[in-house]
Write a protein that holds these residues in place. Structure first.
Motif, PDB file in Angstrom:
ATOM      1  N   ILE A 175     -34.152  28.971  65.853  1.00 42.62           N
ATOM      2  CA  ILE A 175     -34.288  28.700  64.419  1.00 42.62           C
ATOM      3  C   ILE A 175     -34.075  27.201  64.203  1.00 42.62           C
ATOM      4  O   ILE A 175     -33.578  26.515  65.098  1.00 42.62           O
ATOM      5  CB  ILE A 175     -33.249  29.501  63.589  1.00 42.62           C
ATOM      6  N   PRO A 176     -34.421  26.655  63.029  1.00 41.55           N
ATOM      7  CA  PRO A 176     -34.220  25.217  62.799  1.00 41.55           C
ATOM      8  C   PRO A 176     -32.742  24.817  62.850  1.00 41.55           C
ATOM      9  O   PRO A 176     -31.869  25.581  62.443  1.00 41.55           O
ATOM     10  CB  PRO A 176     -34.795  25.005  61.393  1.00 41.55           C
ATOM     11  N   HIS A 177     -32.480  23.626  63.373  1.00 38.61           N
ATOM     12  CA  HIS A 177     -31.147  23.026  63.363  1.00 38.61           C
ATOM     13  C   HIS A 177     -31.287  21.550  63.026  1.00 38.61           C
ATOM     14  O   HIS A 177     -32.406  21.004  63.024  1.00 38.61           O
ATOM     15  CB  HIS A 177     -30.452  23.194  64.720  1.00 38.61           C
ATOM     16  N   SER A 178     -30.147  20.878  62.768  1.00 34.99           N
ATOM     17  CA  SER A 178     -30.195  19.469  62.400  1.00 34.99           C
ATOM     18  C   SER A 178     -28.859  18.811  62.736  1.00 34.99           C
ATOM     19  O   SER A 178     -27.960  19.459  63.270  1.00 34.99           O
ATOM     20  CB  SER A 178     -30.494  19.323  60.899  1.00 34.99           C
ATOM     21  N   MET A 179     -28.726  17.533  62.438  1.00 36.12           N
ATOM     22  CA  MET A 179     -27.480  16.810  62.706  1.00 36.12           C
ATOM     23  C   MET A 179     -27.124  15.908  61.521  1.00 36.12           C
ATOM     24  O   MET A 179     -27.955  15.130  61.051  1.00 36.12           O
ATOM     25  CB  MET A 179     -27.621  15.954  63.963  1.00 36.12           C
ATOM     26  N   HIS A 216     -21.968  17.601  62.220  1.00 32.09           N
ATOM     27  CA  HIS A 216     -22.286  19.040  62.121  1.00 32.09           C
ATOM     28  C   HIS A 216     -23.755  19.245  61.823  1.00 32.09           C
ATOM     29  O   HIS A 216     -24.446  18.345  61.358  1.00 32.09           O
ATOM     30  CB  HIS A 216     -21.433  19.695  61.026  1.00 32.09           C
ATOM     31  N   CYS A 217     -24.216  20.465  62.080  1.00 32.68           N
ATOM     32  CA  CYS A 217     -25.563  20.863  61.680  1.00 32.68           C
ATOM     33  C   CYS A 217     -25.582  21.014  60.159  1.00 32.68           C
ATOM     34  O   CYS A 217     -24.673  21.573  59.564  1.00 32.68           O
ATOM     35  CB  CYS A 217     -25.937  22.193  62.340  1.00 32.68           C
ATOM     36  N   GLY A 218     -26.656  20.502  59.532  1.00 33.58           N
ATOM     37  CA  GLY A 218     -26.744  20.565  58.067  1.00 33.58           C
ATOM     38  C   GLY A 218     -27.866  21.455  57.574  1.00 33.58           C
ATOM     39  O   GLY A 218     -28.256  21.370  56.415  1.00 33.58           O
ATOM     40  N   THR A 219     -28.364  22.325  58.438  1.00 27.28           N
ATOM     41  CA  THR A 219     -29.472  23.200  58.047  1.00 27.28           C
ATOM     42  C   THR A 219     -28.957  24.369  57.208  1.00 27.28           C
ATOM     43  O   THR A 219     -27.889  24.922  57.480  1.00 27.28           O
ATOM     44  CB  THR A 219     -30.197  23.706  59.312  1.00 27.28           C
ATOM     45  N   ALA A 220     -29.724  24.731  56.209  1.00 28.13           N
ATOM     46  CA  ALA A 220     -29.320  25.803  55.301  1.00 28.13           C
ATOM     47  C   ALA A 220     -29.386  27.173  55.965  1.00 28.13           C
ATOM     48  O   ALA A 220     -30.311  27.442  56.719  1.00 28.13           O
ATOM     49  CB  ALA A 220     -30.222  25.814  54.068  1.00 28.13           C
ATOM     50  N   MET A 224     -23.380  28.833  57.303  1.00 29.70           N
ATOM     51  CA  MET A 224     -23.681  29.678  58.462  1.00 29.70           C
ATOM     52  C   MET A 224     -23.759  28.853  59.744  1.00 29.70           C
ATOM     53  O   MET A 224     -23.224  29.243  60.793  1.00 29.70           O
ATOM     54  CB  MET A 224     -25.012  30.405  58.216  1.00 29.70           C
ATOM     55  N   HIS A 225     -24.395  27.680  59.666  1.00 32.73           N
ATOM     56  CA  HIS A 225     -24.575  26.877  60.889  1.00 32.73           C
ATOM     57  C   HIS A 225     -23.256  26.257  61.335  1.00 32.73           C
ATOM     58  O   HIS A 225     -22.933  26.247  62.517  1.00 32.73           O
ATOM     59  CB  HIS A 225     -25.650  25.812  60.656  1.00 32.73           C
ATOM     60  N   MET A 226     -22.474  25.733  60.383  1.00 36.86           N
ATOM     61  CA  MET A 226     -21.155  25.195  60.753  1.00 36.86           C
ATOM     62  C   MET A 226     -20.229  26.325  61.186  1.00 36.86           C
ATOM     63  O   MET A 226     -19.481  26.207  62.149  1.00 36.86           O
ATOM     64  CB  MET A 226     -20.531  24.448  59.583  1.00 36.86           C
ATOM     65  N   GLY A 229     -20.513  27.400  64.839  1.00 33.57           N
ATOM     66  CA  GLY A 229     -20.109  26.530  65.948  1.00 33.57           C
ATOM     67  C   GLY A 229     -20.776  25.180  66.048  1.00 33.57           C
ATOM     68  O   GLY A 229     -20.506  24.442  67.000  1.00 33.57           O
ATOM     69  N   MET A 230     -21.626  24.826  65.080  1.00 37.27           N
ATOM     70  CA  MET A 230     -22.387  23.577  65.228  1.00 37.27           C
ATOM     71  C   MET A 230     -21.657  22.402  64.593  1.00 37.27           C
ATOM     72  O   MET A 230     -21.969  21.969  63.478  1.00 37.27           O
ATOM     73  CB  MET A 230     -23.777  23.736  64.631  1.00 37.27           C
ATOM     74  N   PHE A 231     -20.670  21.869  65.336  1.00 37.52           N
ATOM     75  CA  PHE A 231     -19.883  20.740  64.835  1.00 37.52           C
ATOM     76  C   PHE A 231     -19.185  20.053  65.997  1.00 37.52           C
ATOM     77  O   PHE A 231     -19.134  20.596  67.120  1.00 37.52           O
ATOM     78  CB  PHE A 231     -18.839  21.221  63.806  1.00 37.52           C
TER      79      PHE A 231
HETATM   80 CU   LIG Z   1     -27.888  24.625  63.025  1.00 41.90          CU
END
Ligand SMILES: [Cu+2]
Length: 385
Positions: A175-179, A216-220, A224-226, A229-231
């Motif tokens: 799925i999409p992710h970001s930083m 952290h990941c900033g995807t909507a 949910m993304h933070m 574990g995305m940090f």
């Molecule tokens: Cu993400």
């Protein structure tokens, strides 16, 4: 030199605001004719949307940057960053994916809290890969994690104020992710936008302030993304380094877990919204530094970089039997306060805590909001004679 953003990816794009206000459509019998007319208008509008905005066109719009760092006019906007757009986007309600099943063979490893040395180069090149992987966070618990570089938290990064950080994110997830770097000052709709699976995005920045920063990941939905574990932590030294010390990084987070499937517990979005965590941790494993404490020697200056990834709760950082000689609220060496028993690091924040280890013994460091400490935000600092 201007900050730059480049991409080798396609990007998601905002959805148009509805032209028909659903709230104004009434079903009262006296207005039945008007209702039917409005419903017909809505159907026409929706059909038009489907014709004019096919999904593949969104995906093929580029956000190219010019050599001066400006973004071309047809650059996509990222509605995902810094705003929880759950109401407008299809969203997962659990972190379990095909790549996060099968927990039986996943080994536990302690996350090393030691701050890595700063590079001698004034340019730091980072290439993170977003991966969805199972991680054993306790003896009896494997979670369906979304990660940077396959761990919770992501790698500890250490740079100096004014260094150049050249960053690339490759999305190896489904799925999409970001930083989103809190140490950066960039247009979030450009640099922090979502990266589709299989694509990469690069940008460059120079940290303006020293301190302990979250990324952290900033995807909507960001929650949910933070929350999955995305940090991680990025530590920025001031131009004149702080005094030599034994330096450790502690990133606090919460775990909201659903029932395990195939030995792996997915993160649960409904629980995240309810904000009552199952577990807390420093560096991704509840209580890991109780089982395997952090060791220093008598006479050492100990410096904790405490970063709070949340996603929701604060960290009232305290060391039992000690006091902090100095707490830097931000941008060290300024903003220092002295003789501190406990200080709260808010979600999305980071602070630096110093104590002189002049008494041998075992000192518990804890989130003194004890409902959180009891759930795993706790560890032991051993001061050896
Ligand atoms: Cu993400």
């Amino acid at each position: 030199m201007p900050d730059q953003v480049e991409e080798s990816s396609f990007s998601t794009r905002d959805t148009p605001a509805p032209l028909v206000d659903l709230a104004k459509i009434t079903t009262r019998p006296s207005n039945r004719r008007r209702f039917l007319a409005q419903a017909s208008a809505l159907a026409t509008f929706l059909a038009g949307c489907m014709r004019s905005k096919p999904e593949h066109e969104h995906e093929h719009e580029h956000g190219d940057t010019t050599s001066s760092g400006k973004v071309a006019e047809h650059s996509p906007q990222n509605p995902d960053s810094r705003t929880d757009t759950t109401l407008r986007h299809a969203m997962p309600t659990s972190s379990g994916t095909a790549s996060t099943r099968g927990g039986g063979n996943i080994a536990f490893h302690r996350f090393d809290p030691v701050l890595p040395p700063v590079s001698s180069s004034r340019t730091t090149r980072l290439h993170f890969t977003a991966r969805e992987v199972p991680i054993r966070v306790r003896e009896d618990t494997v979670v369906a994690a979304w990660t940077f570089e396959g761990d919770i938290p992501g790698p500890i990064v250490h740079v100096r104020q004014g260094d150049t950080v050249e960053f690339t994110l490759t999305n190896a997830g489904s799925i999409p992710h970001s930083m989103d770097f809190h140490a950066a000052q960039l247009d979030p709709k450009v640099a922090f936008r979502s990266v589709l699976p299989g694509r990469s995005l690069s940008f460059t920045y120079k940290p303006k302030y020293s301190g302990a920063f979250l990324y952290h990941c900033g995807t909507a939905p960001v929650l949910m993304h933070m929350g999955s574990g995305m940090f991680g932590a990025l530590i920025v030294d001031p131009p004149t380094p702080l005094r030599r010390a034994k330096e450790f990084v502690l990133v606090q987070n919460e775990f909201y877990l659903g029932p395990p499937h195939d030995g792996v517990a997915p993160f649960d979005y409904t629980k995240m919204l309810a904000t009552l965590p199952d577990l807390f941790a420093f560096n991704g494993r509840p209580g890991q530094y109780q089982t395997a404490p952090i060791h220093v020697k008598r006479g050492d200056l100990v410096r904790f970089y405490v970063v709070n990834a949340g996603p929701t709760h604060p960290c009232a950082f305290h060391v039992v039997g000690e006091q902090f000689d100095t707490v830097y609220l931000g941008a060290p060496p300024g903003n220092a306060i002295h003789g501190v028993q406990t200080f709260e690091v808010t979600a999305g924040g980071g602070m630096i805590f110093e104590m002189q280890a002049d008494i041998p013994g075992e000192f518990v460091f804890v989130n003194h909001a004890f409902g959180h400490g009891q759930k795993g935000a706790i560890g032991v600092l051993v001061v050896e004679e």
